[in-house]
Design an enzyme around this catalytic site. Structure first.
Site, PDB file in Angstrom:
ATOM      1  N   ASP A 278       0.911   4.318   8.222  1.00  0.00           N
ATOM      2  CA  ASP A 278      -0.266   3.488   8.471  1.00  0.00           C
ATOM      3  C   ASP A 278       0.051   2.001   8.342  1.00  0.00           C
ATOM      4  O   ASP A 278      -0.566   1.170   9.018  1.00  0.00           O
ATOM      5  CB  ASP A 278      -1.386   3.858   7.488  1.00  0.00           C
ATOM      6  N   ASN A 357      -7.980  -2.588   7.621  1.00  0.00           N
ATOM      7  CA  ASN A 357      -8.402  -1.752   6.494  1.00  0.00           C
ATOM      8  C   ASN A 357      -9.454  -2.444   5.639  1.00  0.00           C
ATOM      9  O   ASN A 357     -10.615  -2.076   5.660  1.00  0.00           O
ATOM     10  CB  ASN A 357      -7.204  -1.363   5.634  1.00  0.00           C
TER      11      ASN A 357
END
Length: 513
Positions: A278, A357
């Site tokens: 990620d 995020n």
């Protein structure tokens, strides 16, 4: 005359007598005040007057504080209105304002074509059609190693439906287009499909650094794409140097030399391939300050909530993506502005930062609790006293926000997560706010210490008393390709990555009704 003189004389005598009597009364009053019982009463009056003066001082301070707060609120309102004005102007101009000037120098000539069906306003088929499709005037040859990146851009359209099933719905305001780039205008509760209208011609590779296995896989994938698909390959300068050092075969790969060319990457690249976890996807998204091409993420890390594809099956995966159509997940990003108290006449004192995020505001190395004032649009939310605050996207709900007690949220749910970090209050629970709001987090002047803000775990900035951080949803999401669809990939990631709700089943030999 004599009678008048007598009257005047009598009046003067009476006046004098009254004056004498008043003086005697005043003297008697002073003598009376000098007595002991009155001294005690006078002491109480002095104490009472001192208390009244203290109250007056407190009221004066409250009035001054209220006036200061009103002036500060007026200043923030002016800054907020200026921000909204700048945001509207940026929506109108977009990235095309600087692209139109630089494309003449760095890219090949492009022309806009509008189909007959688009001129009528609708193609009449299932899906959403772009009204402006970028195509090359003359297809250029395969560039030599020293040439700049080609100016090719594949066109596509987005539609929705369960695994491509047509449901008769048709909307033009779901996804708006600006010269072939994706920007969300309205959400749908169905899966989103991407279908190429012209073949993808340029692929950008983003890889995890310091990994021999990733470097070998990257070289193998680049060779396969070039030999079987004749795809133009763009890599990072670091990867280009590594590949050319190992083998001169890779002299066809392209890269960039400066930040100005990075700004134009979205006009050259049709597809992004990431090799890593990620963190590699976060790094790839950070390269694009505006529109982001579709991302195909291969899992080569420890946890992968945004990397659904297996590296062992890269040939089949890339064939399916390049052929299309395939499901995508539109992942929102937060656009963050740091406003310094020292800049009274400017709204944005630093470049905006985009995060996929979360943005975290914490107390850093300070031993004091973080003290933050939070506002949602023009409404006061709360004061945060604790270790800090997390403002997260729904894609980041399975990251730091989850560790701090926030909920797991499907990445296509339109919202912003508001999660405290170790709050000094048992009733402080996380919130999920709508995606259209603007959040302002300010360090008040009476804060004991400064705060620190980090963006996707990097670019750490100090916030002094009076500084503020403004966060809103960016108009440019990150479209990530799905292995099946967004819901299936999300549920599989929390099952396999977090082992969510895994337990042993009950035995069958227990009590029965």
């Amino acid at each position: 005359m004599a009678s008048h003189q007598i009257e005047n004389g009598s009046r003067s005598i009476s006046t004098a007598s009254s004056t004498v009597s008043s003086l005697e009364s005043e003297k008697a009053a002073y003598e009376f005040l000098a007595q002991t019982p009155i001294k005690s009463t006078d002491a109480h009056l002095v104490e009472f007057s001192e208390a009244m003066r203290t109250v007056a001082k407190a009221l004066r301070k409250v009035a001054e504080g209220k006036a200061s707060a009103q002036a500060e609120a007026a200043e923030w309102k002016r800054k907020y209105e200026l921000e909204m004005t700048l945001k509207e102007q940026s929506k109108i101009k977009g990235c095309g304002s600087y692209i139109s000037n630089d494309l003449d120098k760095l890219a090949s000539p492009l022309t806009l074509e509008t189909s007959a069906s688009d001129q009528l306003g609708c193609c009449g088929k299932h899906g959403i059609c772009s009204h402006e499709v970028l195509q090359d005037e003359v297809p250029g040859p395969i560039p030599r190693p020293n040439h700049k990146m080609v100016g090719r851009k594949a066109s596509f359209k987005l539609s929705w439906g369960c695994n491509g099933d047509k449901n008769g719905q048709h909307k033009h305001d779901f996804v708006s287009f600006e010269k072939g780039d994706i920007t969300t205008a309205e959400r749908s509760n169905k899966q989103i499909l991407l279908k190429w209208e012209s073949p993808a011609q340029t692929v950008l590779f983003i890889t995890k650094p310091n990994s021999n296995s990733v470097r070998v896989l990257c070289a193998e994938m680049i060779r396969w794409l070039k030999e079987h698909r004749n795809i133009n390959i763009v890599v990072e300068p670091r990867v280009s140097k590594e590949l050319l050092t190992e083998d001169s075969y890779y002299n066809f790969i392209q890269t960039w030399d400066n930040d100005e060319e990075i700004k134009l990457l979205h006009t050259k690249v049709d597809l992004i391939v990431t090799l890593g976890g990620d963190g590699t996807v976060l790094w790839a998204a950070s390269l694009f300050k505006g529109p982001v091409p579709p991302v195909v993420a291969f899992s080569l890390g420890s946890l992968g909530f945004m990397t659904p594809f297996l590296s062992e099956q890269y040939r089949e995966c890339l064939d399916n993506v390049l052929k299309g159509p395939f499901s995508i997940t539109l992942r929102n990003r937060l656009q963050c502005h740091v406003i310094r108290d020292a800049a009274k006449d400017e709204l944005v004192t630093e470049e905006p930062i985009l995060v996929l995020n979360e943005v975290t505001i914490d107390r850093g190395i300070s031993s004091y609790l973080t003290y933050l004032e939070c506002y949602c649009d023009s409404s006061f939310v709360t004061c945060v006293q604790g270790d800090g605050l997390i403002i997260s996207t729904t894609s980041g709900s399975t990251a730091y926000s989850l560790a701090a007690g926030g909920s797991m949220v499907h990445p296509q749910v339109p919202g912003i997560l508001f999660t405290p970090i170790c709050p000094h209050s048992l009733s402080f629970r996380p919130l999920i706010l709508p995606e259209y709001v603007t959040l302002r987090v300010q360090v008040p002047y009476n804060s004991r210490g400064a705060a620190w803000a980090s963006f996707d775990g990097k670019d750490r900035k100090q916030l002094l008393p009076g500084d503020a951080l403004i966060c809103s949803i960016s108009p440019w999401p990150v479209p990530t390709a799905c292995q099946v669809d967004s819901t299936n990939d999300f549920l599989r990631s929390i099952h396999e990555g977090l082992h969510w709700n895994l337990r042993k089943s009950q035995s069958f030999d227990g009590p029965r009704d």
